[in-house]
Design an enzyme around this catalytic site. Structure first.
Site, PDB file in Angstrom:
ATOM      1  N   SER A  40       0.813  -1.212   0.000  1.00  0.00           N
ATOM      2  CA  SER A  40       0.000   0.000   0.000  1.00  0.00           C
ATOM      3  C   SER A  40       0.849   1.266   0.000  1.00  0.00           C
ATOM      4  CB  SER A  40      -0.937   0.036   1.218  1.00  0.00           C
ATOM      5  OG  SER A  40      -0.267   0.533   2.365  1.00  0.00           O
ATOM      6  N   VAL A  41       0.173   2.384  -0.234  1.00  0.00           N
ATOM      7  CA  VAL A  41       0.811   3.702  -0.208  1.00  0.00           C
ATOM      8  C   VAL A  41       1.376   4.022   1.178  1.00  0.00           C
ATOM      9  CG1 VAL A  41      -1.333   4.931   0.380  1.00  0.00           C
ATOM     10  CG2 VAL A  41       0.463   6.128  -0.889  1.00  0.00           C
ATOM     11  N   LYS A  42       0.855   3.364   2.204  1.00  0.00           N
ATOM     12  CA  LYS A  42       1.283   3.652   3.574  1.00  0.00           C
ATOM     13  C   LYS A  42       2.726   3.240   3.857  1.00  0.00           C
ATOM     14  CE  LYS A  42      -2.539   5.528   5.072  1.00  0.00           C
ATOM     15  NZ  LYS A  42      -2.595   6.944   5.496  1.00  0.00           N
ATOM     16  N   ASP A  43       3.320   2.449   2.962  1.00  0.00           N
ATOM     17  CA  ASP A  43       4.744   2.131   3.128  1.00  0.00           C
ATOM     18  C   ASP A  43       5.574   3.405   3.171  1.00  0.00           C
ATOM     19  OD1 ASP A  43       4.081  -0.534   3.005  1.00  0.00           O
ATOM     20  OD2 ASP A  43       5.419  -1.017   1.346  1.00  0.00           O
ATOM     21  N   ALA A  46       5.121   5.215   6.599  1.00  0.00           N
ATOM     22  CA  ALA A  46       5.812   4.439   7.635  1.00  0.00           C
ATOM     23  C   ALA A  46       7.317   4.602   7.515  1.00  0.00           C
ATOM     24  CB  ALA A  46       5.415   2.963   7.520  1.00  0.00           C
TER      25      ALA A  46
END
Length: 333
Positions: A40-43, A46
């Site tokens: 996901s884009v959340k990598d 994070a």
């Protein structure tokens, strides 16, 4: 040259979306963030949060990272933390998909599921995660940090540094508009800041799911909810986070769940893309933006994650019927 897991984050492809482009007369592209190692884009967020914590010596080997999340940020943090020797504790609302819970557990995160409550309630998962950090700091001998994705500006800064520049370079600077939804605000804020630094004429739109306040905020400067609560996950914001504060937005769109889900099923058939719920909102917003900007324009949005995390919602007949949502036409055959 040796690579680590974190080196695989970013530099995702830009995919031209055939069906949305054809019906709008524009070139609509999706940034394939589902191809990041954590899916996901959340990598990116994070990565930005952990690298900044390390730079500022806030965490050390064996330390603990705590976060409140609907899932994707938790998955990304856990993968990065595992690779760097940190423990992860995730506080997740029970409204998140079962698939995300299973992924986090299988990655080795300590998962604490709490009742889904609004931000104004002390039992909201974000508040629970913050209090947990305070408790652990009093008891633990090692370092403990709260990732705080909503108000940690490392989130949007990593998108300004990476996502915006990648998009601009992939289109050789020929980009007319960018839009995506707001969860923490990091993706929209960072990409808007980065793109406008490169070309102030690029238009930026916030695309909001139903049940959130950002559409009215950017359209009318009023924090007011539009529509019933959404069944999409990870997007839809009620408050002005530190990341939202940085957004440079020119226009705003509202997308109901029915429109988002119907579009997702359509794209499975027309593009072969198996995308998660927030992608339906983002692509619908890009189509609305294309109609406003006029034919021939290049519009980019974010393909946040894939549908594998949402089987229990997107492909569950009983769930879709109970929420009065469209279902794939092949279900009826």
């Amino acid at each position: 040259m040796e690579k680590t897991m974190i080196d695989l984050i970013g530099n995702t492809p830009l995919i031209k979306l055939k069906y949305p482009s054809e019906i709008t007369g524009c070139n609509i592209y999706g940034k394939a963030e589902f191809m990041n190692p954590g899916g996901s884009v959340k990598d990116r967020a994070a990565m930005g949060i952990i690298l900044d914590a390390e730079k500022n010596k806030l965490i050390e080997k064996g330390g603990t990272v705590v976060e409140g999340t609907f899932g994707n940020t938790g998955i990304s943090l856990t993968m990065i933390n595992n690779s760097r020797g940190y423990k992860t504790i995730i506080v997740m609302p029970d409204g998140a998909s079962l698939e995300k819970r299973e992924i986090l557990t299988n990655l080795g995160a300590e998962l604490r599921v709490v009742e889904t409550k609004p931000y104004s309630d002390p039992g909201n998962y974000q508040h629970v995660s913050r209090r947990l950090v305070e408790e652990l700091k009093d008891k633990s001998k090692g370092s403990v940090i709260w990732a705080n994705q909503f108000d940690n500006t490392s989130n949007y800064l990593i998108h300004a540094k990476t996502t915006a520049k990648e998009i601009y370079n992939q289109l050789d600077g020929k980009i007319d508009g960018f839009t995506c939804a707001i969860g923490t605000g990091g993706t929209l804020a960072g990409t808007s800041v980065g793109l406008k630094d490169l070309d102030k004429n690029i238009k930026i739109a916030c695309t909001d799911p139903q049940g959130a306040r950002m559409y009215r905020y950017f359209k009318d400067s009023v924090l007011e909810v539009t529509g019933d609560p959404s069944e999409t996950e990870g997007i839809g914001q009620y408050r002005i986070t530190k990341n939202v504060e940085a957004c440079q937005v020119d226009m705003a769109y509202h997308v109901p769940d029915s429109e988002a889900f119907e579009l997702l099923y359509k794209l499975i058939k027309t593009e072969g893309l198996f995308l998660g719920t927030s992608c339906g909102v983002n692509i619908a917003g890009a189509m609305k933006m294309a109609k406003d900007l006029g034919p021939g324009k290049n519009i980019v949005t974010i393909l946040c994650d894939d549908a594998y995390k949402y089987f229990s919602k997107m492909f569950n007949k009983d769930f879709l019927i109970s929420k009065k949502l469209p279902m794939p036409d092949w279900f009826e055959k």
